[in-house]
Scaffold this motif. Structure first.
Motif, PDB file in Angstrom:
ATOM      1  N   VAL A  44       0.797  -1.231   0.000  1.00  0.00           N
ATOM      2  CA  VAL A  44       0.000   0.000   0.000  1.00  0.00           C
ATOM      3  C   VAL A  44       0.832   1.286   0.000  1.00  0.00           C
ATOM      4  N   LEU A  45       2.109   1.198   0.358  1.00  0.00           N
ATOM      5  CA  LEU A  45       2.950   2.390   0.440  1.00  0.00           C
ATOM      6  C   LEU A  45       3.848   2.530  -0.785  1.00  0.00           C
ATOM      7  N   THR A  46       4.152   3.787  -1.139  1.00  0.00           N
ATOM      8  CA  THR A  46       5.118   4.033  -2.206  1.00  0.00           C
ATOM      9  C   THR A  46       6.519   3.734  -1.679  1.00  0.00           C
ATOM     10  N   ALA A  47       7.486   3.704  -2.564  1.00  0.00           N
ATOM     11  CA  ALA A  47       8.876   3.448  -2.155  1.00  0.00           C
ATOM     12  C   ALA A  47       9.355   4.522  -1.182  1.00  0.00           C
ATOM     13  N   ARG A  48       9.054   5.797  -1.458  1.00  0.00           N
ATOM     14  CA  ARG A  48       9.477   6.880  -0.574  1.00  0.00           C
ATOM     15  C   ARG A  48       8.780   6.775   0.783  1.00  0.00           C
ATOM     16  N   GLU A  49       7.497   6.449   0.781  1.00  0.00           N
ATOM     17  CA  GLU A  49       6.769   6.289   2.035  1.00  0.00           C
ATOM     18  C   GLU A  49       7.333   5.130   2.846  1.00  0.00           C
ATOM     19  N   THR A  50       7.737   4.074   2.156  1.00  0.00           N
ATOM     20  CA  THR A  50       8.345   2.926   2.834  1.00  0.00           C
ATOM     21  C   THR A  50       9.657   3.332   3.493  1.00  0.00           C
ATOM     22  N   ASP A  51      10.487   4.111   2.793  1.00  0.00           N
ATOM     23  CA  ASP A  51      11.744   4.594   3.373  1.00  0.00           C
ATOM     24  C   ASP A  51      11.482   5.423   4.624  1.00  0.00           C
ATOM     25  N   HIS A  79       4.297  13.271   3.791  1.00  0.00           N
ATOM     26  CA  HIS A  79       4.403  11.831   3.556  1.00  0.00           C
ATOM     27  C   HIS A  79       3.811  11.059   4.734  1.00  0.00           C
ATOM     28  N   CYS A  80       4.064  11.530   5.949  1.00  0.00           N
ATOM     29  CA  CYS A  80       3.514  10.856   7.131  1.00  0.00           C
ATOM     30  C   CYS A  80       1.993  10.855   7.094  1.00  0.00           C
ATOM     31  N   LYS A  81       1.398  11.975   6.696  1.00  0.00           N
ATOM     32  CA  LYS A  81      -0.062  12.032   6.577  1.00  0.00           C
ATOM     33  C   LYS A  81      -0.552  10.988   5.582  1.00  0.00           C
ATOM     34  N   HIS A  82       0.147  10.868   4.462  1.00  0.00           N
ATOM     35  CA  HIS A  82      -0.237   9.876   3.457  1.00  0.00           C
ATOM     36  C   HIS A  82      -0.048   8.450   3.975  1.00  0.00           C
ATOM     37  N   ALA A  85      -2.845   7.715   6.376  1.00  0.00           N
ATOM     38  CA  ALA A  85      -4.110   7.535   5.656  1.00  0.00           C
ATOM     39  C   ALA A  85      -4.145   6.179   4.949  1.00  0.00           C
ATOM     40  N   ARG A  86      -3.055   5.812   4.291  1.00  0.00           N
ATOM     41  CA  ARG A  86      -3.016   4.546   3.557  1.00  0.00           C
ATOM     42  C   ARG A  86      -3.113   3.342   4.496  1.00  0.00           C
ATOM     43  N   LEU A  87      -2.555   3.499   5.698  1.00  0.00           N
ATOM     44  CA  LEU A  87      -2.588   2.400   6.675  1.00  0.00           C
ATOM     45  C   LEU A  87      -3.788   2.494   7.611  1.00  0.00           C
ATOM     46  N   GLU A  94       0.360   3.850  16.699  1.00  0.00           N
ATOM     47  CA  GLU A  94      -0.414   2.896  15.906  1.00  0.00           C
ATOM     48  C   GLU A  94       0.450   2.290  14.802  1.00  0.00           C
ATOM     49  N   LEU A  95       1.338   3.093  14.230  1.00  0.00           N
ATOM     50  CA  LEU A  95       2.272   2.585  13.225  1.00  0.00           C
ATOM     51  C   LEU A  95       3.148   1.497  13.834  1.00  0.00           C
TER      52      LEU A  95
END
Length: 106
Positions: A44-51, A79-82, A85-87, A94-95
């Motif tokens: 569900v996450l982009t590569a940048r979001e995963t990093d 990016h954190c907001k995204h 939201a995606r998770l 929670e993360l």
């Protein structure tokens, strides 16, 4: 059986190396964690979001993440907001909980 992973995660969260807690299990625990970091959120996450997510889970602040990735702090916050939201979460705790669930589900 999950104790080594929990010890490692607590050590990382509080910046105490796991080798100080359990020297014999360090390498095996590191491999389990690295596998979990590689697979967490990848669907569900982009590569940048995963990093960014990996750095957050390792205890970095948004400012530290920005510095490490050469981004503006505001960009990291967006990016954190995204990521949240995606998770379908709303906080770093929670993360962290989702990450623990991911580890124990494997």
């Amino acid at each position: 059986s999950v104790e080594p992973v929990v010890i490692e995660l607590i050590g990382q969260q509080w910046r105490q190396p796991s080798w100080q807690l359990e020297p014999r299990r360090h390498e095996r625990d590191r491999a389990v964690l690295e596998d979990a970091f590689q697979s967490f959120g990848r669907d569900v996450l982009t590569a940048r979001e995963t990093d960014i997510c990996r750095l957050l889970l390792r205890g970095h602040s948004t400012l530290s993440v920005a510095h490490n990735l050469g981004l503006a702090e505001g960009t990291v916050k967006n990016h954190c907001k995204h990521i949240y939201a995606r998770l379908n979460i709303s906080s770093r705790s929670e993360l962290f909980r989702l990450f623990l669930n991911h580890i124990f589900a494997d």
